[in-house]
Design a protein around this motif. Structure first.
Motif, PDB file in Angstrom:
ATOM      1  N   PRO A  63      23.102  96.876  25.711  1.00  0.00           N
ATOM      2  CA  PRO A  63      22.934  95.657  26.512  1.00  0.00           C
ATOM      3  C   PRO A  63      23.655  94.470  25.881  1.00  0.00           C
ATOM      4  O   PRO A  63      23.762  94.363  24.663  1.00  0.00           O
ATOM      5  CB  PRO A  63      21.421  95.453  26.520  1.00  0.00           C
ATOM      6  CG  PRO A  63      20.925  96.135  25.283  1.00  0.00           C
ATOM      7  CD  PRO A  63      21.833  97.309  25.073  1.00  0.00           C
ATOM      8  N   LYS A  64      24.164  93.592  26.750  1.00  0.00           N
ATOM      9  CA  LYS A  64      24.863  92.404  26.297  1.00  0.00           C
ATOM     10  C   LYS A  64      24.198  91.118  26.790  1.00  0.00           C
ATOM     11  O   LYS A  64      24.614  90.027  26.407  1.00  0.00           O
ATOM     12  CB  LYS A  64      26.323  92.445  26.781  1.00  0.00           C
ATOM     13  CG  LYS A  64      27.176  93.504  26.098  1.00  0.00           C
ATOM     14  CD  LYS A  64      27.373  93.181  24.622  1.00  0.00           C
ATOM     15  CE  LYS A  64      28.277  94.202  23.953  1.00  0.00           C
ATOM     16  NZ  LYS A  64      28.519  93.878  22.531  1.00  0.00           N
ATOM     17  N   LYS A  65      23.185  91.223  27.662  1.00  0.00           N
ATOM     18  CA  LYS A  65      22.508  90.051  28.204  1.00  0.00           C
ATOM     19  C   LYS A  65      21.139  89.890  27.540  1.00  0.00           C
ATOM     20  O   LYS A  65      20.570  90.848  26.994  1.00  0.00           O
ATOM     21  CB  LYS A  65      22.370  90.181  29.726  1.00  0.00           C
ATOM     22  CG  LYS A  65      23.707  90.227  30.452  1.00  0.00           C
ATOM     23  CD  LYS A  65      23.573  90.656  31.900  1.00  0.00           C
ATOM     24  CE  LYS A  65      22.765  89.692  32.721  1.00  0.00           C
ATOM     25  NZ  LYS A  65      22.737  90.084  34.155  1.00  0.00           N
ATOM     26  N   SER A  66      20.637  88.710  27.614  1.00  0.00           N
ATOM     27  CA  SER A  66      19.362  88.413  26.963  1.00  0.00           C
ATOM     28  C   SER A  66      18.198  89.171  27.569  1.00  0.00           C
ATOM     29  O   SER A  66      17.157  89.364  26.921  1.00  0.00           O
ATOM     30  CB  SER A  66      19.080  86.902  27.038  1.00  0.00           C
ATOM     31  OG  SER A  66      19.058  86.463  28.400  1.00  0.00           O
ATOM     32  N   ASN A  67      18.350  89.630  28.808  1.00  0.00           N
ATOM     33  CA  ASN A  67      17.265  90.378  29.463  1.00  0.00           C
ATOM     34  C   ASN A  67      17.312  91.869  29.160  1.00  0.00           C
ATOM     35  O   ASN A  67      16.632  92.663  29.792  1.00  0.00           O
ATOM     36  CB  ASN A  67      17.298  90.143  30.968  1.00  0.00           C
ATOM     37  CG  ASN A  67      18.577  90.653  31.620  1.00  0.00           C
ATOM     38  OD1 ASN A  67      19.476  91.136  30.934  1.00  0.00           O
ATOM     39  ND2 ASN A  67      18.659  90.539  32.945  1.00  0.00           N
ATOM     40  N   GLY A  68      18.193  92.263  28.199  1.00  0.00           N
ATOM     41  CA  GLY A  68      18.287  93.675  27.824  1.00  0.00           C
ATOM     42  C   GLY A  68      19.106  94.515  28.765  1.00  0.00           C
ATOM     43  O   GLY A  68      18.982  95.748  28.760  1.00  0.00           O
ATOM     44  N   ALA A  69      19.915  93.890  29.590  1.00  0.00           N
ATOM     45  CA  ALA A  69      20.758  94.619  30.541  1.00  0.00           C
ATOM     46  C   ALA A  69      22.205  94.149  30.386  1.00  0.00           C
ATOM     47  O   ALA A  69      22.540  93.322  29.530  1.00  0.00           O
ATOM     48  CB  ALA A  69      20.272  94.405  31.968  1.00  0.00           C
ATOM     49  N   SER A  70      23.087  94.725  31.215  1.00  0.00           N
ATOM     50  CA  SER A  70      24.497  94.338  31.248  1.00  0.00           C
ATOM     51  C   SER A  70      24.976  94.371  32.689  1.00  0.00           C
ATOM     52  O   SER A  70      24.340  94.994  33.557  1.00  0.00           O
ATOM     53  CB  SER A  70      25.361  95.283  30.404  1.00  0.00           C
ATOM     54  OG  SER A  70      25.022  95.215  29.038  1.00  0.00           O
ATOM     55  N   ASP A  71      26.106  93.696  32.929  1.00  0.00           N
ATOM     56  CA  ASP A  71      26.803  93.776  34.224  1.00  0.00           C
ATOM     57  C   ASP A  71      28.142  94.466  33.989  1.00  0.00           C
ATOM     58  O   ASP A  71      29.195  93.817  33.901  1.00  0.00           O
ATOM     59  CB  ASP A  71      27.014  92.374  34.810  1.00  0.00           C
ATOM     60  CG  ASP A  71      25.711  91.658  35.114  1.00  0.00           C
ATOM     61  OD1 ASP A  71      24.685  92.349  35.254  1.00  0.00           O
ATOM     62  OD2 ASP A  71      25.727  90.416  35.198  1.00  0.00           O
ATOM     63  N   PRO A  72      28.154  95.803  33.847  1.00  0.00           N
ATOM     64  CA  PRO A  72      29.378  96.481  33.394  1.00  0.00           C
ATOM     65  C   PRO A  72      30.476  96.526  34.458  1.00  0.00           C
ATOM     66  O   PRO A  72      30.212  96.670  35.652  1.00  0.00           O
ATOM     67  CB  PRO A  72      28.902  97.883  33.039  1.00  0.00           C
ATOM     68  CG  PRO A  72      27.694  98.089  33.883  1.00  0.00           C
ATOM     69  CD  PRO A  72      27.040  96.744  34.006  1.00  0.00           C
TER      70      PRO A  72
END
Length: 867
Positions: free
Chosen positions: A20-29
């Protein structure tokens, strides 16, 4: 090596275990794919916590590389976290070599999981990506997979858990690749002021490392070690080592490049050994830096002392360039190179005098300058053509020795330059001998920065030897050669399958035969790809009495252009004078395959020729009264259904096409097509003729002459008049049933076609039976009979082979097709017409469609291809 077009297709299936790259533990790949300067991107997936599914395919077209240069091109896959405001954050990446993909079965990797890493920490996976890809060239077949293969790849109705599959357990192994470069010698002059400012780069596993720059040097001791961290599995193999010259105010120049195989280095330590560098002379062309790096080198550019090894490690260190202790140099020995030059012939450029240079690494020797004898010949006497012994110190290992580069230089009143070159590996040079070696004629190679013209570069006759100096062999005298007078008679018969060079899809071909500086030219035949000349041309020659030392006969086909435009090269081939002298008495016609020297020797048609070489007492021998073959009268019946999938010509639809059939000097045209469109399938315009055409012909009776039916589609344009839209030719050999079955097949290798014994025996029979069989043919195909005869083309044994067709002035692939010559009997009444047609008084249209369907399915189809 010529530049080819390549196509790369990449399918991004899914990703798994993305960090993950976002603070919410997810990403927008999002996945970026970069190939050959082209860049394409998948759609963005939002709030992905582990994996996602794309199944998106991207095609990269018109990638232009040479075969060897293609192998170094990278397919870079970057998975990033999309950021609409700032730069995207890198999640991880993976790199493929185009070459490593191309060598796979079917040229592809299919549904392959690859680990995503970042260059600063290649041992830690940032996630996994599932991809498919293939790399194909112009003549490769793309892979095929059943659509059901993707049935398990999910869809909108499937849950995310069903769609995202965990990647297989990948066995990851860490390595350090070490490239050690100790010395660089014999650097070329690269700068206007000063000599050269060299540095080295090593590129592999998405890392590029650079050495220190050294100013104004001819040689330099580096003692540098390049460390490249990597983990396997890895889908790259080519380690690129580049030697550069730094420029202050311009782009740095690549002096030369060398490749090492990672797989080979991992299996066996490389070096230390000398790597010789070859390319083009930077003083000869301003295009030096723009030349493809893998074109065969024609100039020595220095050498590097290199070693390489791979070490397996538990943990990876960062990429770096370090100092290393000097290594021992390979063992060397002294060699002597000897060369004698005798003649040069047909050198391009109109030079008044020429000189031959021999170069082995930094060691150079040359002949004297000699003036032309006229008619494109330069002769070297004993003193002018003898190159002094060249003493060369080289490593004992064959692979590390210098190559020999032979250059021919020309000089005129206002100009001086290199005409062409030859390159030989040291191991291919004959060994020193006690007696003088026989010289050999060599055809020169064209310099890559020279403009490609239709003229051959030239020929040079020389002998060469190489051996260790310790042998102490004395140099013998040159081989004595004498000249003699000859008359060459060139009998030019026919051409078949020549390339189209004009905008009408045809050519206006003529033939030039040249040898020993002299040439003759045939007449020009208008608008044909299958010309017939039947001409004899004569020229007197002064040749070496030993014809094994004579230059070859050069046969070149050109397309003649109007308004003082230069002719276009169609193809070229060669024939040995000694083979002409050794042949049996009488004409021995032979088919020769033409090749295009501009396009890596691609076959481009054939030509039927015969040669005679006469001595002065034979000059009075009369010329043949005619070269035309024996013929027999036949009736050729053609059933034409129509044109299919015709596409636009000069940006306008085809509206009034006529089909012209030409064979053996006879021409017939079919212009009236049906107004009602029967068949509407396909992507282009369709026209139905449904005609039977009868042609009375005098056809060559022997298979040697390979008669063809030329088919041309004409369009009566309102703006430009009648023009050729497309053309093809169909061999009539399968229809010549008086020939043995084996002679009715089109051969694969035309260079071996000559008059067979069976053909010679057949000639006598043809004269006796031609009249009778022609009468039988006419009776069988009599269209005037009024007894309910059914006209048919029943040729089940003929199997007409599709032939290339050319579509004029159109860049689309596929210009339509013409359907002719059926394999099944289609009934037609001379008095009632086609079943169910209007000729029967407006019969049932459904029956007409049924008959049309039978025709469509039974007819052979020949595709129009782009010109």
């Amino acid at each position: 090596m010529s530049i080819r077009q390549w196509l790369v297709q990449v399918t991004i299936h899914e990703a798994s275990q993305l960090l993950p790259k976002k603070s919410n533990g997810a990403s927008d790949p999002v996945v970026n794919i970069k190939v050959g300067g082209q860049h394409k991107t998948t759609t963005r997936k939002k709030d992905v916590t582990s994996g996602c599914f794309w199944n998106e395919t991207f095609v990269f077209e018109k990638l232009q590389f040479t075969e060897r240069d293609m192998k170094d091109q990278k397919i870079l896959l970057e998975v990033q976290n999309a950021n609409p405001v700032f730069r995207n954050d890198m999640i991880g990446e993976f790199v493929f070599d185009m070459g490593s993909v191309h060598i796979q079965p079917d040229h592809e990797y299919y549904k392959q999981w690859v680990p995503l890493t970042i260059p600063s920490n290649p041992s830690k996976e940032q996630g996994f990506l599932k991809v498919s890809m293939f790399v194909i060239g112009e003549n490769d077949t793309p892979p095929f997979h059943d659509l059901n293969d993707n049935a398990d790849e999910g869809g909108e109705a499937m849950s995310l858990k069903q769609v995202i599959q965990a990647p297989p357990a990948l066995q990851r192994t860490s390595y350090h690749l070490f490239i050690k470069i100790m010395k660089v010698e014999d650097l070329p002059k690269m700068d206007v002021v000063g000599w050269c400012d060299p540095y080295i780069t090593v590129t592999f596993a998405n890392n590029t490392l650079k050495s220190e720059v050294h100013k104004n040097v001819k040689r330099v001791t580096l003692n540098s070690k390049f460390r490249v961290p990597l983990t396997t599995p890895i889908y790259e193999d080519a380690i690129a080592i580049r030697l550069w010259d730094e420029d202050q105010f311009q782009k740095d120049d690549v002096i030369a490049m060398h490749r090492l195989s990672f797989a080979a280095v991992r299996n066996d330590t490389f070096g230390p050994c000398w790597i010789n560098l070859y390319g083009s002379n930077p003083e000869e062309s301003s295009l030096f830096a723009d030349l493809p790096p893998d074109i065969e080198g024609n100039w020595y550019l220095g050498r590097m002392l290199v070693a390489a090894n791979v070490e397996r490690v538990e943990s990876l260190s960062s990429a770096d360039v370090m100092e290393v202790e000097p290594s021992a140099e390979p063992e060397t020995t002294s060699f002597i190179f000897r060369m004698d030059v005798y003649e040069c012939s047909e050198l391009a450029g109109g030079w008044s005098s020429v000189m031959v240079e021999a170069r082995m690494g930094p060691h150079v020797a040359q002949t004297s300058w000699v003036s032309s004898e006229g008619e494109g010949m330069w002769s070297f006497n004993n003193n002018e053509g003898r190159i002094k012994d060249l003493k060369v110190t080289m490593p004992k290992a064959d692979a590390q020795r210098y190559d020999l580069i032979v250059s021919i230089w020309g000089r005129s009143l206002m100009n001086k330059g290199r005409i062409g070159y030859l390159r030989f590996a040291a191991k291919h040079i004959p060994q020193l001998a006690s007696s003088a070696p026989n010289p050999i004629w060599w055809q020169l190679n064209r310099l890559p920065f020279k403009k490609v013209t239709d003229q051959v570069v030239g020929y040079v006759l020389f002998s060469m030897e190489l051996g260790e100096a310790s042998t102490g062999k004395m140099r013998p005298s040159r081989k004595k050669i004498k000249k003699a007078e000859y008359q060459l008679r060139a009998h030019i018969f026919e051409g078949r399958g020549l390339p189209a060079a004009d905008t009408n899809g045809l050519s206006d071909p003529y033939v030039v035969v040249s040898v020993a500086g002299k040439k003759i030219k045939s007449s020009t035949k208008k608008e044909t790809l299958n010309p017939t000349w039947y001409e004899t041309k004569v020229m007197n020659l002064s040749l070496l009495s030993d014809l094994s030392l004579a230059p070859p006969i050069t046969i070149t086909a050109f397309d003649e252009d109007e308004f003082f435009n230069p002719s276009d090269l169609l193809g070229r081939t060669f024939y040995s004078l000694s083979a002409v002298k050794a042949q049996k008495a009488g004409l021995q016609p032979k088919w020769l395959t033409l090749k295009n020297p501009k396009d890596d020797g691609i076959h481009c048609g054939q030509i039927l020729v015969a040669f005679e070489l006469l001595t002065p007492p034979q000059y009075m021998r009369p010329l043949p009264r005619t070269l035309k073959p024996l013929t027999r009268k036949v009736t050729l019946l053609i059933s034409l259904l129509g044109l299919r999938d015709m596409i636009s010509y000069r940006f306008m639809d085809i509206a009034h096409p006529s089909v012209v059939f030409d064979c053996c000097g006879k021409t017939e045209r079919i212009s009236d097509f049906e107004d009602e469109g029967w068949a509407t399938s396909g992507v282009g315009m369709n026209f139905n003729y449904v005609k039977v055409l009868k042609m009375e012909l005098d056809i060559p009776s022997q298979a040697l002459y390979r008669p063809v039916l030329n088919v041309v589609v004409m369009e009566a344009g309102k703006l430009w008049g009648e023009s050729v839209v497309a053309a093809t030719s169909i061999s009539l050999l399968p229809f010549m049933d008086w020939l043995p079955e084996e002679e009715r097949q089109e051969p694969e290798n035309y260079d071996d076609i000559e008059m067979s014994d069976s053909q010679a025996e057949l000639m006598a029979q043809v004269r006796a039976t031609a009249k009778e069989e022609a009468h039988q043919d006419e009776s069988f195909f009599d269209l005037s009979q009024d007894q309910g005869d059914q006209i048919a083309m029943n040729i089940e044994d003929c199997n007409v082979r599709p032939m290339p067709l050319f579509l004029c002035e159109n860049s689309r692939s596929g210009g339509g097709n013409i359907q002719i010559i059926g394999k099944r009997t289609i009934p037609y009444s001379a008095t009632q017409g086609w079943p169910g047609s209007a000729e029967e008084g407006g019969g049932d249209r459904s029956q007409r469609f049924r008959v049309e369907g039978e025709l469509e399915n039974s007819m052979n189809t020949v595709l129009f291809k782009s010109y």
